[in-house]
Design an enzyme around this catalytic site. Structure first.
Site, PDB file in Angstrom:
ATOM      1  N   GLN A 114       0.821  -1.214   0.000  1.00  0.00           N
ATOM      2  CA  GLN A 114       0.000   0.000   0.000  1.00  0.00           C
ATOM      3  C   GLN A 114       0.862   1.276   0.000  1.00  0.00           C
ATOM      4  O   GLN A 114       0.460   2.294  -0.567  1.00  0.00           O
ATOM      5  CB  GLN A 114      -0.919  -0.023   1.238  1.00  0.00           C
ATOM      6  N   LYS A 117       1.731   1.806  -3.713  1.00  0.00           N
ATOM      7  CA  LYS A 117       0.499   2.030  -4.466  1.00  0.00           C
ATOM      8  C   LYS A 117      -0.026   3.445  -4.207  1.00  0.00           C
ATOM      9  O   LYS A 117      -0.341   4.186  -5.138  1.00  0.00           O
ATOM     10  CB  LYS A 117      -0.550   1.007  -4.021  1.00  0.00           C
ATOM     11  N   LYS A 129      -2.698  -0.939   6.628  1.00  0.00           N
ATOM     12  CA  LYS A 129      -3.689  -1.991   6.336  1.00  0.00           C
ATOM     13  C   LYS A 129      -4.123  -2.607   7.657  1.00  0.00           C
ATOM     14  O   LYS A 129      -3.370  -2.569   8.631  1.00  0.00           O
ATOM     15  CB  LYS A 129      -3.052  -3.084   5.460  1.00  0.00           C
ATOM     16  N   ASP A 169     -11.985  -3.858   2.036  1.00  0.00           N
ATOM     17  CA  ASP A 169     -11.130  -4.828   1.331  1.00  0.00           C
ATOM     18  C   ASP A 169     -11.945  -6.126   1.339  1.00  0.00           C
ATOM     19  O   ASP A 169     -13.174  -6.067   1.530  1.00  0.00           O
ATOM     20  CB  ASP A 169      -9.772  -4.998   2.046  1.00  0.00           C
ATOM     21  N   THR A 212     -12.247   0.597  -8.083  1.00  0.00           N
ATOM     22  CA  THR A 212     -11.108  -0.317  -8.273  1.00  0.00           C
ATOM     23  C   THR A 212     -11.243  -1.053  -9.605  1.00  0.00           C
ATOM     24  O   THR A 212     -10.294  -1.138 -10.393  1.00  0.00           O
ATOM     25  CB  THR A 212     -10.991  -1.307  -7.099  1.00  0.00           C
TER      26      THR A 212
HETATM   27  P1  NDP Z   1     -14.777  -9.009  -1.920  1.00  0.00           P
HETATM   28  O1  NDP Z   1     -14.862  -9.510  -0.543  1.00  0.00           O
HETATM   29  O2  NDP Z   1     -15.835  -8.116  -2.441  1.00  0.00           O
HETATM   30  O3  NDP Z   1     -14.647 -10.218  -2.953  1.00  0.00           O
HETATM   31  C1  NDP Z   1     -13.618 -11.135  -2.842  1.00  0.00           C
HETATM   32  C2  NDP Z   1     -13.769 -12.159  -3.949  1.00  0.00           C
HETATM   33  O4  NDP Z   1     -12.595 -12.951  -4.011  1.00  0.00           O
HETATM   34  C3  NDP Z   1     -14.906 -13.115  -3.691  1.00  0.00           C
HETATM   35  O5  NDP Z   1     -15.431 -13.565  -4.902  1.00  0.00           O
HETATM   36  C4  NDP Z   1     -14.203 -14.241  -2.942  1.00  0.00           C
HETATM   37  O6  NDP Z   1     -14.882 -15.486  -3.001  1.00  0.00           O
HETATM   38  C5  NDP Z   1     -12.892 -14.305  -3.661  1.00  0.00           C
HETATM   39  N1  NDP Z   1     -11.877 -14.824  -2.742  1.00  0.00           N
HETATM   40  C6  NDP Z   1     -11.515 -14.309  -1.546  1.00  0.00           C
HETATM   41  N2  NDP Z   1     -10.595 -15.070  -0.953  1.00  0.00           N
HETATM   42  C7  NDP Z   1     -10.377 -16.090  -1.783  1.00  0.00           C
HETATM   43  C8  NDP Z   1      -9.535 -17.227  -1.721  1.00  0.00           C
HETATM   44  N3  NDP Z   1      -8.735 -17.455  -0.659  1.00  0.00           N
HETATM   45  N4  NDP Z   1      -9.545 -18.060  -2.800  1.00  0.00           N
HETATM   46  C9  NDP Z   1     -10.370 -17.837  -3.864  1.00  0.00           C
HETATM   47  N5  NDP Z   1     -11.204 -16.786  -3.956  1.00  0.00           N
HETATM   48  C10 NDP Z   1     -11.197 -15.938  -2.933  1.00  0.00           C
HETATM   49  O7  NDP Z   1     -13.350  -8.303  -2.017  1.00  0.00           O
HETATM   50  P2  NDP Z   1     -12.802  -7.258  -3.100  1.00  0.00           P
HETATM   51  O8  NDP Z   1     -13.403  -7.503  -4.417  1.00  0.00           O
HETATM   52  O9  NDP Z   1     -12.893  -5.921  -2.489  1.00  0.00           O
HETATM   53  O10 NDP Z   1     -11.251  -7.647  -3.117  1.00  0.00           O
HETATM   54  C11 NDP Z   1     -10.698  -8.555  -4.063  1.00  0.00           C
HETATM   55  C12 NDP Z   1      -9.205  -8.303  -4.179  1.00  0.00           C
HETATM   56  O11 NDP Z   1      -8.986  -6.964  -4.622  1.00  0.00           O
HETATM   57  C13 NDP Z   1      -8.412  -8.438  -2.886  1.00  0.00           C
HETATM   58  O12 NDP Z   1      -7.118  -8.929  -3.181  1.00  0.00           O
HETATM   59  C14 NDP Z   1      -8.294  -7.000  -2.399  1.00  0.00           C
HETATM   60  O13 NDP Z   1      -7.205  -6.821  -1.554  1.00  0.00           O
HETATM   61  C15 NDP Z   1      -8.113  -6.287  -3.727  1.00  0.00           C
HETATM   62  N6  NDP Z   1      -8.403  -4.856  -3.754  1.00  0.00           N
HETATM   63  C16 NDP Z   1      -9.624  -4.381  -3.349  1.00  0.00           C
HETATM   64  C17 NDP Z   1      -9.883  -3.030  -3.423  1.00  0.00           C
HETATM   65  C18 NDP Z   1     -11.215  -2.462  -3.070  1.00  0.00           C
HETATM   66  O14 NDP Z   1     -11.389  -1.256  -3.251  1.00  0.00           O
HETATM   67  N7  NDP Z   1     -12.167  -3.237  -2.612  1.00  0.00           N
HETATM   68  C19 NDP Z   1      -8.856  -2.066  -3.870  1.00  0.00           C
HETATM   69  C20 NDP Z   1      -7.644  -2.687  -4.340  1.00  0.00           C
HETATM   70  C21 NDP Z   1      -7.440  -4.035  -4.251  1.00  0.00           C
HETATM   71  P3  NDP Z   1     -15.656 -16.037  -1.702  1.00  0.00           P
HETATM   72  O15 NDP Z   1     -16.929 -15.271  -1.653  1.00  0.00           O
HETATM   73  O16 NDP Z   1     -15.833 -17.487  -1.983  1.00  0.00           O
HETATM   74  O17 NDP Z   1     -14.769 -15.788  -0.522  1.00  0.00           O
HETATM   75  O1  2IT Z   2      -5.976  -2.649  -1.421  1.00  0.00           O
HETATM   76  C1  2IT Z   2      -6.518  -1.529  -1.500  1.00  0.00           C
HETATM   77  O2  2IT Z   2      -5.966  -0.590  -2.101  1.00  0.00           O
HETATM   78  C2  2IT Z   2      -7.827  -1.330  -0.885  1.00  0.00           C
HETATM   79  N1  2IT Z   2      -8.387  -2.279  -0.350  1.00  0.00           N
HETATM   80  C3  2IT Z   2      -8.475   0.037  -0.891  1.00  0.00           C
HETATM   81  C4  2IT Z   2      -7.939   0.866   0.241  1.00  0.00           C
HETATM   82  C5  2IT Z   2      -8.623   2.183   0.444  1.00  0.00           C
HETATM   83  O3  2IT Z   2      -8.191   2.862   1.392  1.00  0.00           O
HETATM   84  O4  2IT Z   2      -9.530   2.561  -0.290  1.00  0.00           O
END
Ligand code: NDP
Ligand code: 2IT
Length: 450
Positions: A114, A117, A129, A169, A212
């Site tokens: 982070q 980023k 985080k 997250d 995102t």
């Molecule tokens: P959500 O909780 O909305 O969704 C997570 C998704 O990933 C679900 O479909 C989940 O499936 C799947 N998942 C989680 N853990 C696992 C695992 N161990 N193996 C396989 N599938 C898995 O989270 P986000 O969409 O917010 O986050 C997804 C990724 O993006 C993460 O790496 C996060 O750190 C990153 N990210 C998120 C940001 C944001 O603004 N939200 C910003 C930047 C990065 P299931 O429901 O089965 O757990």
């Molecule tokens: O991994 C990431 O950059 C996030 N989950 C978003 C963090 C934020 O402060 O919006």
């Protein structure tokens, strides 16, 4: 010896000794240090001031007990974390992950990533985080509320609108942010922008939910345009996950002319050769909190396969891993390459293993690393902070156009940094170097106490 440079090897050895067994954290540190080899040669001032020795050690780490009572009246205890990694360029900023796999290593890798980023966004935000090993899956709304209130009862002592601003997250979405914000306000008696990703009625920003996934596609589109004179138009796209990032990446990739044929969750993946119907996915995931498998009961021609890794065997032009760390390994990379993938960009944090990254780069596949490609979420969080500070709300179009510019700039700054340091086309090295240099400069100016 893992590094050509003796000084970097020494820094890495010490990180390994101090953080034994923390494999995700060590993986993230190693990748950044590898990219810094040419920087260390060109910038003895950074080495002399111990900037790299300092940047790998979090400024502060908080670990706390989170007791709460479940619907059966039974006491449950989870572990809470907040790692305030680096505040050289702004207040700590980064999400809160709620997932059973959360541990010190996972939070430290995310906090470390982070830093760079957030620096790449060009906005004044430091790196942090947090999260907990609490699993919101299968819990009632009341249980999630009690957990969030207990979590915030401790966390509120360590955060603040000008100190540390958490957000969502994995497992932390609008519902959890709402409960946490309510508790913070009650305990501190202040209405400030202490969390981002808030609901629109109490200080949230338009386009934060989409940011995102949209940002990932803006970055990918710029990478395709500048490096291959190409676009999303007519491309087959595979996206892993089906959460916040995956859903809005699907929406934007489709809008830009791509056809998204697969999505997944931790149980398995769906394949829809006609292109996924996003309204159905949103209903299942956002409204019903159901499993992606359900999609096949509602859309004809779609199939479901158990096991999430198999998603990478689907032939595609563009792959966007948007689920979790290390979900795409060397074996999957080989299959994607064999199937003719032209671009991979990371929506999740560190979804590709080092082996997979090396294979993509060696095969000439365009590769956009997480800390650049998924920075649109945190960038828009910083725009939410600006709106909260001036007590105004911007339109969707205004936020979205700022987001787009930020993503285009991140691509070019990374591309240019890689070129300047002799690694043209290597966007991993470029993102690490460009992100690092701004933080390093701020640390130099502020003296050894930072
Ligand atoms: P959500 O909780 O909305 O969704 C997570 C998704 O990933 C679900 O479909 C989940 O499936 C799947 N998942 C989680 N853990 C696992 C695992 N161990 N193996 C396989 N599938 C898995 O989270 P986000 O969409 O917010 O986050 C997804 C990724 O993006 C993460 O790496 C996060 O750190 C990153 N990210 C998120 C940001 C944001 O603004 N939200 C910003 C930047 C990065 P299931 O429901 O089965 O757990
Ligand atoms: O991994 C990431 O950059 C996030 N989950 C978003 C963090 C934020 O402060 O919006």
């Amino acid at each position: 010896m893992e590094f050509k440079n003796e000084y970097l090897q020494g820094v890495y050895d010490k990180v390994c000794q101090r953080n034994p067994g923390e494999k995700e954290f060590l993986q993230a540190v190693k990748e950044v240090l590898e990219s810094l080899e040419p920087v260390v040669e060109k910038r003895p001032d950074i080495v002399e001031a111990g900037v790299i020795d300092r940047i790998v050690e979090p400024e502060r780490q908080i670990i706390f007990r989170v007791p709460w009572v479940d619907d059966n009246g039974k006491v449950q205890v989870n572990r809470g974390f907040r790692v305030q990694f680096n505040s050289a360029i702004g207040p700590y900023k980064g999400g809160l992950r709620l997932h059973p796999s959360v541990c010190a290593s996972v939070i430290k890798f995310l906090g470390f990533e982070q830093i760079f980023k957030n620096s790449l966004t060009g906005l004044p935000i430091g790196g942090g985080k947090g999260g907990s090993d609490f699993d919101p899956k299968g819990k009632s709304d009341a249980e999630v509320m009690r957990f969030c209130q207990s979590f915030m009862t401790e966390l509120c002592k360590h955060i603040g609108a000008d100190t540390d601003v958490p957000a969502g997250d994995i497992g932390t979405g609008a519902r959890e942010i709402g409960f946490m914000y309510g508790q913070y306000k009650r305990l501190r008696n202040e209405f400030t922008g202490v969390l981002t990703g808030k609901g629109l009625s109490y200080g949230g920003s338009l386009a934060r939910t989409e940011a995102t996934g949209y940002g990932l596609c803006y970055y990918t589109a710029e990478m395709l345009k500048c490096m291959k004179n190409d676009s999303f138009q007519g491309k087959t796209v595979v996206i892993s996950g089906s959460g916040n990032v995956a859903i809005y990446a699907t929406q934007k990739a489709t809008e830009l002319g791509g056809k998204v044929v697969a999505l997944s969750d931790s149980n398995g993946y769906i394949y829809d050769p006609n292109g996924v119907d996003l309204a159905v996915v949103k209903q299942i995931k956002e409204v019903e909190r159901g499993r992606i498998k359900e999609y096949c009961n509602r859309v004809q021609g779609a199939t479901y396969t158990e096991g999430c890794k198999g998603i990478w065997t689907i032939k595609c032009d563009i792959a966007l891993p948007c689920a979790t760390q290390n979900e795409l390994d060397g074996e999957s990379a080989d299959i994607l390459i064999k199937n003719g993938v032209m671009a991979v960009a990371e929506g999740a944090n560190m979804p590709s293993t080092p082996d997979a990254v090396e294979k993509f780069q060696a095969a000439g596949v365009l590769f956009g690393p997480a800390k650049a490609a998924n920075a649109g979420g945190v960038a828009t969080s910083a725009l939410e902070m600006s709106q909260n500070s001036e007590r105004l709300s911007w339109t969707f179009e205004e936020v979205d156009s700022k987001l787009k510019n930020i993503m285009i700039n991140i691509f070019h700054n990374s591309y240019d940094a890689a070129k300047e340091y002799g690694m043209e086309g290597n966007l991993v090295a470029g993102a690490n170097i460009a992100g690092f240099l701004k933080v390093a400069d701020a640390m130099l100016w502020q003296g050894i106490s930072y």
